[in-house]
Scaffold this motif. Structure first.
Motif, mmCIF file in Angstrom:
data_model
loop_
_atom_site.group_PDB
_atom_site.id
_atom_site.type_symbol
_atom_site.label_atom_id
_atom_site.label_comp_id
_atom_site.label_asym_id
_atom_site.label_seq_id
_atom_site.Cartn_x
_atom_site.Cartn_y
_atom_site.Cartn_z
ATOM 1 N N VAL A 24 63.177 46.044 -13.459
ATOM 2 C CA VAL A 24 63.300 44.781 -12.753
ATOM 3 C C VAL A 24 63.294 43.639 -13.780
ATOM 4 O O VAL A 24 62.409 43.581 -14.624
ATOM 5 C CB VAL A 24 62.113 44.598 -11.785
ATOM 6 C CG1 VAL A 24 62.086 43.199 -11.169
ATOM 7 C CG2 VAL A 24 62.119 45.642 -10.701
ATOM 8 N N GLY A 25 64.282 42.758 -13.723
ATOM 9 C CA GLY A 25 64.219 41.521 -14.477
ATOM 10 C C GLY A 25 64.469 41.609 -15.961
ATOM 11 O O GLY A 25 64.188 40.664 -16.684
ATOM 12 N N ILE A 26 65.027 42.737 -16.456
ATOM 13 C CA ILE A 26 65.283 42.854 -17.892
ATOM 14 C C ILE A 26 66.708 42.411 -18.217
ATOM 15 O O ILE A 26 66.943 41.709 -19.194
ATOM 16 C CB ILE A 26 65.039 44.304 -18.378
ATOM 17 C CG1 ILE A 26 63.672 44.802 -17.904
ATOM 18 C CG2 ILE A 26 65.176 44.398 -19.888
ATOM 19 C CD1 ILE A 26 62.502 43.949 -18.341
ATOM 20 N N SER A 27 67.669 42.822 -17.384
ATOM 21 C CA SER A 27 69.040 42.329 -17.577
ATOM 22 C C SER A 27 69.427 41.467 -16.385
ATOM 23 O O SER A 27 69.869 41.960 -15.353
ATOM 24 C CB SER A 27 70.028 43.481 -17.761
ATOM 25 O OG SER A 27 70.081 44.326 -16.633
ATOM 26 N N LEU A 28 69.220 40.192 -16.569
ATOM 27 C CA LEU A 28 69.600 39.201 -15.562
ATOM 28 C C LEU A 28 70.760 38.368 -16.115
ATOM 29 O O LEU A 28 71.501 38.824 -16.984
ATOM 30 C CB LEU A 28 68.391 38.335 -15.209
ATOM 31 C CG LEU A 28 67.204 39.075 -14.566
ATOM 32 C CD1 LEU A 28 66.017 38.131 -14.377
ATOM 33 C CD2 LEU A 28 67.610 39.691 -13.237
ATOM 34 N N GLY A 29 70.907 37.161 -15.624
ATOM 35 C CA GLY A 29 72.048 36.353 -16.021
ATOM 36 C C GLY A 29 72.090 35.987 -17.481
ATOM 37 O O GLY A 29 73.170 35.845 -18.070
ATOM 38 N N GLY A 30 70.912 35.841 -18.107
ATOM 39 C CA GLY A 30 70.889 35.452 -19.518
ATOM 40 C C GLY A 30 71.486 36.505 -20.429
ATOM 41 O O GLY A 30 72.377 36.222 -21.235
ATOM 42 N N LEU A 31 71.013 37.739 -20.300
ATOM 43 C CA LEU A 31 71.521 38.819 -21.141
ATOM 44 C C LEU A 31 72.966 39.160 -20.785
ATOM 45 O O LEU A 31 73.818 39.286 -21.671
ATOM 46 C CB LEU A 31 70.644 40.060 -20.999
ATOM 47 C CG LEU A 31 71.104 41.301 -21.776
ATOM 48 C CD1 LEU A 31 71.221 41.016 -23.267
ATOM 49 C CD2 LEU A 31 70.160 42.470 -21.531
ATOM 50 N N ALA A 32 73.255 39.297 -19.498
ATOM 51 C CA ALA A 32 74.612 39.654 -19.086
ATOM 52 C C ALA A 32 75.626 38.608 -19.549
ATOM 53 O O ALA A 32 76.715 38.945 -20.036
ATOM 54 C CB ALA A 32 74.674 39.813 -17.569
#
Length: 350
Positions: A24-32
């Protein structure tokens, strides 16, 4: 070296690198968004994506659906021309709603595993979003390709082949993981043979991405040598500046030793790979860990019977509350020795 673009119909990524979805919450909009900006494919995990929303505890479904749009917009603002998609688990409650929310948000691609996404074409309809099932065995590839062919008269836009060195929940039985790691190349060859049969039938190429344990240039080159069109990489992107996780989560990877990487059993009975920490030791000792009211994440979860709540444990991880957290990771997480940028990771792989 493979720097050929990854093409899925009219959608093209400049580089054949897919960043794996991590919740949960590791690859959100920032990383993607950061991965898409560099020319790869950025993937947002839909799993409990709204955990930071103020009403998450009261209305998890509404909070999650709202966050699907928020995180997509964040990624798109970072990569206006990039390829951005979602990883949505079949095992999630409300699966259809999340797929439709991702498509409505503007997703280029839906990657779907944790069960076979038999009805994904029906849910996606004529949206134009590219559809990518995850398979781990020749048998699962045969099942999904045959089902989509017979029921929907179509083939996947991309097939993700996820091996036993992957992180998080694994698509294998507990007893077969170690043996499969030794000979997974054979399984990949069998899966690609199944794919070839459907390519011939439709006179159309089905791009494939190999995932699981791809942590360096040698592993990437090997994946391409087997015939994969792309690689899907998750663990390497955790220890990047752009990753959405708390810095303490990233540091847990950097500090981990090879002996700390273990196979664990999740509350819903599926095997997964994680870093052994204080939390895992409590679970291994048989402790029943109190949990919050049910957030409705997975179909097969009975809140009255589980040793701990996977949503709680993964939210602790994303927030950096390491001693209370389930730290999902890939087999090579222990190899991380510093925090890098997304660009550095991609360059090191290609």
């Amino acid at each position: 070296m493979n720097r050929k673009p990854l093409r899925m119909g009219k959608i093209e990524a400049k580089l054949p690198v897919i960043q794996g979805g991590m919740g949960v919450g590791i690859s959100l909009g920032g990383l993607a968004g950061a991965v898409a900006k560099e020319g790869g494919i950025g993937i947002i995990s839909a799993a409990q994506i709204g955990f930071r929303e103020p009403d998450f505890d009261r209305n998890p479904r509404e909070a999650n659906l709202r966050a699907v749009k928020t995180e997509y917009d964040k990624a798109r603002s970072l990569a206006p021309e990039g390829v951005i998609g979602f990883n949505i688990m079949v095992a999630m409650r409300g699966y259809e709603e999340y797929v439709r929310a991702a498509i409505d948000a503007g997703a280029d691609l839906i990657i779907s595993g944790a069960g076979l996404p038999t009805d994904l074409p029906r849910i996606a309809g004529e949206s134009g979003a590219k559809l990518a099932p995850i398979v781990s065995t020749e048998k699962s590839a045969q099942v999904i390709l045959k089902y989509w062919d017979k029921k929907y008269h179509r083939i996947p836009d991309l097939l993700v082949i996820e091996g036993p060195k992957a992180g998080g929940h694994l698509g294998f039985h507990l007893g077969e993981i170690e043996e499969l790691q030794k000979k997974y190349d054979e399984e990949v060859t069998k899966i690609l043979a199944v794919v070839k049969g459907y390519e011939d039938r439709y006179a159309q190429h089905i791009p494939t991405a190999l995932a699981g344990g791809i942590s360096d240039r040698a592993a990437a080159d090997h994946a391409f040598s087997l015939g994969a069109d792309a690689i899907q990489v998750a663990t390497r992107f955790v220890t990047t500046e752009e990753c959405d996780a708390d810095i303490r989560y990233k540091e847990a990877y950097v500090n981990a030793k090879e002996s700390d990487i273990v196979i664990v059993k999740s509350p819903v009975g599926m095997p997964g790979r994680a870093i052994r920490n204080a939390f895992i030791r409590r679970v291994e000792a048989g402790e029943q860990i109190p949990h919050s009211p049910c957030h409705g994440c997975l179909h097969k979860c009975d809140p009255s019977a589980i040793p701990y709540c996977i949503t709680d444990a993964l939210i602790h991880a994303a927030k950096g509350e390491i001693d209370e957290a389930l730290l999902f990771c890939g087999a090579d997480a222990w190899k991380a020795d510093r925090i890098e940028t997304v660009k550095e990771v991609i360059d090191s792989l290609l």
